[in-house]
Design an enzyme around this catalytic site. Structure first.
Site, PDB file in Angstrom:
ATOM      1  N   CYS A 297       0.850  -1.195   0.000  1.00 38.37           N
ATOM      2  CA  CYS A 297       0.000   0.000   0.000  1.00 38.37           C
ATOM      3  C   CYS A 297       0.886   1.245   0.000  1.00 38.37           C
ATOM      4  CB  CYS A 297      -0.962  -0.010   1.167  1.00 38.37           C
ATOM      5  SG  CYS A 297      -0.136  -0.113   2.734  1.00 38.37           S
TER       6      CYS A 297
HETATM    7  C1  UN1 Z   1       1.027  -2.520   3.496  1.00 43.02           C
HETATM    8  O1  UN1 Z   1       1.414  -2.603   2.338  1.00 43.02           O
HETATM    9  O2  UN1 Z   1      -0.174  -2.761   3.781  1.00 43.02           O
HETATM   10  O3  UN1 Z   1       5.815   0.633   5.237  1.00 43.02           O
HETATM   11  C2  UN1 Z   1       1.900  -2.211   4.668  1.00 43.02           C
HETATM   12  C3  UN1 Z   1       5.859  -0.430   4.607  1.00 43.02           C
HETATM   13  C4  UN1 Z   1       5.627  -1.718   5.361  1.00 43.02           C
HETATM   14  C5  UN1 Z   1       4.169  -1.972   5.565  1.00 43.02           C
HETATM   15  C6  UN1 Z   1       3.320  -1.886   4.346  1.00 43.02           C
HETATM   16  N1  UN1 Z   1       6.316  -1.621   6.638  1.00 43.02           N
HETATM   17  O4  UN1 Z   1       6.085  -0.475   3.421  1.00 43.02           O
END
Ligand code: UN1
Length: 524
Positions: A297
């Site tokens: 995300c």
């Molecule tokens: C996600 O993709 O839901 O900050 C979380 C980051 C990771 C978590 C991603 N520690 O990219």
């Protein structure tokens, strides 16, 4: 080993099932979870339940909650400590399972497991804090206090791109604060989830019903959640997934006067200013654009680069992408396959958003014998491997610019003034992560001040947030909730305000208060 525990073990090694009140519960249908790097390899068979499985799990969580909350918080903290140690001792096995099931490169999978351990390390001490406050009263012989109380039963619904770290962000603080859990993991990462669940229950010595897991598809989950909310069995929902489903969950919980903790999509911008260290910016864009095959995300959406260095950045970035290792996720690669057929299919749709005014220098689409990639590590024909794509010339209004494209695709846009860059960075209306590369503090602080995102990186990529800083977004990326660190405690506890009057009479707030008499006309 008691009977329920041994049945759990069989559940993990053989068929993966829901676990309700400590007992495996098979569902109506079974599907294999396959390895996206070798599609003929079945990682495990998963039995999927229906809405009634979810409701039973919610009943079991409700039943177990009071007793769990009665265990002193420092002891619950010890349970979290033991879970962390057990995860640490099983880190490689768990990471291998994650790589086998969703194709995340092994080094990244190990990092993901590390994120669970970090979360446990943070919260094990919180069991001895969970502070409330003493607050001065406006009246004599009266004391005011605040207490944190658990919310109750928590439904956690998570995506499979972080099949073990992101669930830990919810489950660790929720358990620590005295809540019980119904967890619905992603269908395509169910085997890793079963291992996670097993490690938590065993490591923490969790009583039956405290942590239930339900394997079910989206529709069954939604209906089970709705019925559980209606029956008063669920007090809080945590959801990580798409903005579209997040809206539905938000609307559903709103009808029951609840606010869900929503962690949704992103279209994360990375701004490169004229003063930036270009090498560093290219490295950051490469990792956040194509690490996890762009399926975070927090993955990079669009690089917004100053027009004076656009060409130079593009040349360097294209060459870094061309040289990056793609292939077998158990080898040293930047990028493995897409996690699952569903994501591969959707990624092909996103490629159709490339328009005539865009420029794509290298090959794109599925990596095959006819559409090969230089230096591919392993055999591309066995898995869901796609070319990493750089699309130059994207601009506000283009679908590729405005919407999340979960997968290995990065857009490049140009700007003239920093204000214009920030406007472009905010234009898609998400607001999860963001990044600026600059050596000018004025640019860095202006960006921090004006960007809509909940998370800002300066000279660092958009992904890779540390596990004890507030994590969450604004706009289409969430409803303002924050996970991680002390901030997530506000999701899983409610403040209780207490006043204790020992004056022996009714002292009326705002009415029976002592007034001092100020001399407002005095002058020197
Ligand atoms: C996600 O993709 O839901 O900050 C979380 C980051 C990771 C978590 C991603 N520690 O990219």
């Amino acid at each position: 080993m008691n009977e329920a525990t041994s049945r759990r073990t069989r559940g993990l090694r053989g068929l993966v099932t829901s676990i309700v009140d400590g007992v495996p519960v098979s569902g109506g249908h079974t599907l294999p979870s396959t390895n996206p790097a070798r599609l003929d390899e079945v990682v495990g068979e998963v039995s999927f339940g229906d809405a009634s499985t979810f409701v039973r799990a919610a009943e079991s969580a409700k039943k177990a909650q009071e007793e769990w909350a009665a265990i002193p918080a420092p002891i619950r903290g010890r349970a979290i400590a033991h879970i962390g140690r057990l995860i640490e001792d099983n880190a490689e096995a768990l990471a291998k399972l994650v790589t086998a099931e969703i194709g995340k490169p092994y080094a990244e999978a190990l990092g993901e497991v590390r994120e669970i351990i970090d979360t446990c390390d943070f919260f094990l001490g919180e069991g001895r804090r969970l502070y409330g406050q003493t607050v001065p009263s406006e009246m004599p012989d009266k004391q005011l206090f605040t207490f944190r109380r658990p919310v109750g039963t928590v439904a956690v619904i998570t995506a499979g791109n972080f099949p073990v770290a992101v669930p830990a962000w919810y489950i660790v603080p929720a358990l620590l604060a005295g809540n019980t859990i119904v967890w619905k993991p992603a269908e395509y990462s169910a085997v890793s989830s079963a291992a996670f669940h097993e490690l938590f229950v065993r490591g923490g010595g969790l009583p039956d019903g405290v942590f239930n897991v339900v394997h079910a598809d989206g529709a069954a989950t939604f209906s089970g959640l709705e019925q559980s909310l209606e029956a008063g069995l669920i007090d809080k929902v945590g959801f990580t997934g798409s903005s579209a489903v997040g809206r539905e969950i938000g609307a559903l919980t709103g009808r029951y006067l609840q606010t869900a903790c929503l962690e949704l999509g992103g279209k994360n911008p990375l701004v490169v200013t004229p003063s930036a260290d270009l090498e560093l910016a290219v490295e950051g864009a490469l990792f956040s654009g194509f690490g996890t095959a762009g399926q975070r995300c927090t993955s990079l959406g669009t690089v917004i680069v100053h027009e004076s260095i656009h060409e130079e950045f593009l040349v360097r970035f294209n060459s870094a992408v061309a040289g990056a290792k793609v292939g077998d996720p158990m080898q040293e690669v930047l990028m493995g396959p897409m996690m699952d057929g569903k994501f591969a299919g959707r990624f092909e749709d996103f490629l159709d958003w490339i328009q005539p005014h865009h420029t794509v220098q290298a090959a794109h689409g599925k990596i095959t014998e006819d559409n090969p990639r230089d230096g591919f590590v392993g055999d591309p024909s066995t898995g869901l491997y796609y070319h990493p794509v750089v699309v130059d010339g994207v601009r506000p209004g283009d679908r590729i610019f405005m919407e999340e494209t979960f997968g290995p695709i990065v857009g490049i846009a140009s700007y003239q003034s920093l204000n214009e860059a920030i406007e472009m960075a905010n234009a898609p209306g998400y607001g999860l992560s963001s990044s600026i590369y600059t050596t000018d503090p004025k640019d860095a602080f202006t960006f921090r001040d004006k960007i809509s995102a909940g998370m800002v990186s300066i000279n660092n990529s958009t992904s890779g947030a540390e596990a004890h800083l507030p994590f969450g977004g604004n706009g289409k990326s969430g409803n303002g909730s924050r996970q991680s660190g002390v901030w997530v405690l506000d999701q899983f506890t409610r403040w209780q305000a207490v006043n204790w009057d020992y004056s022996g009479r009714l002292q009326k707030a705002q009415m029976d208060i002592v007034e001092l008499t100020p001399n407002t006309t005095f002058r020197l």
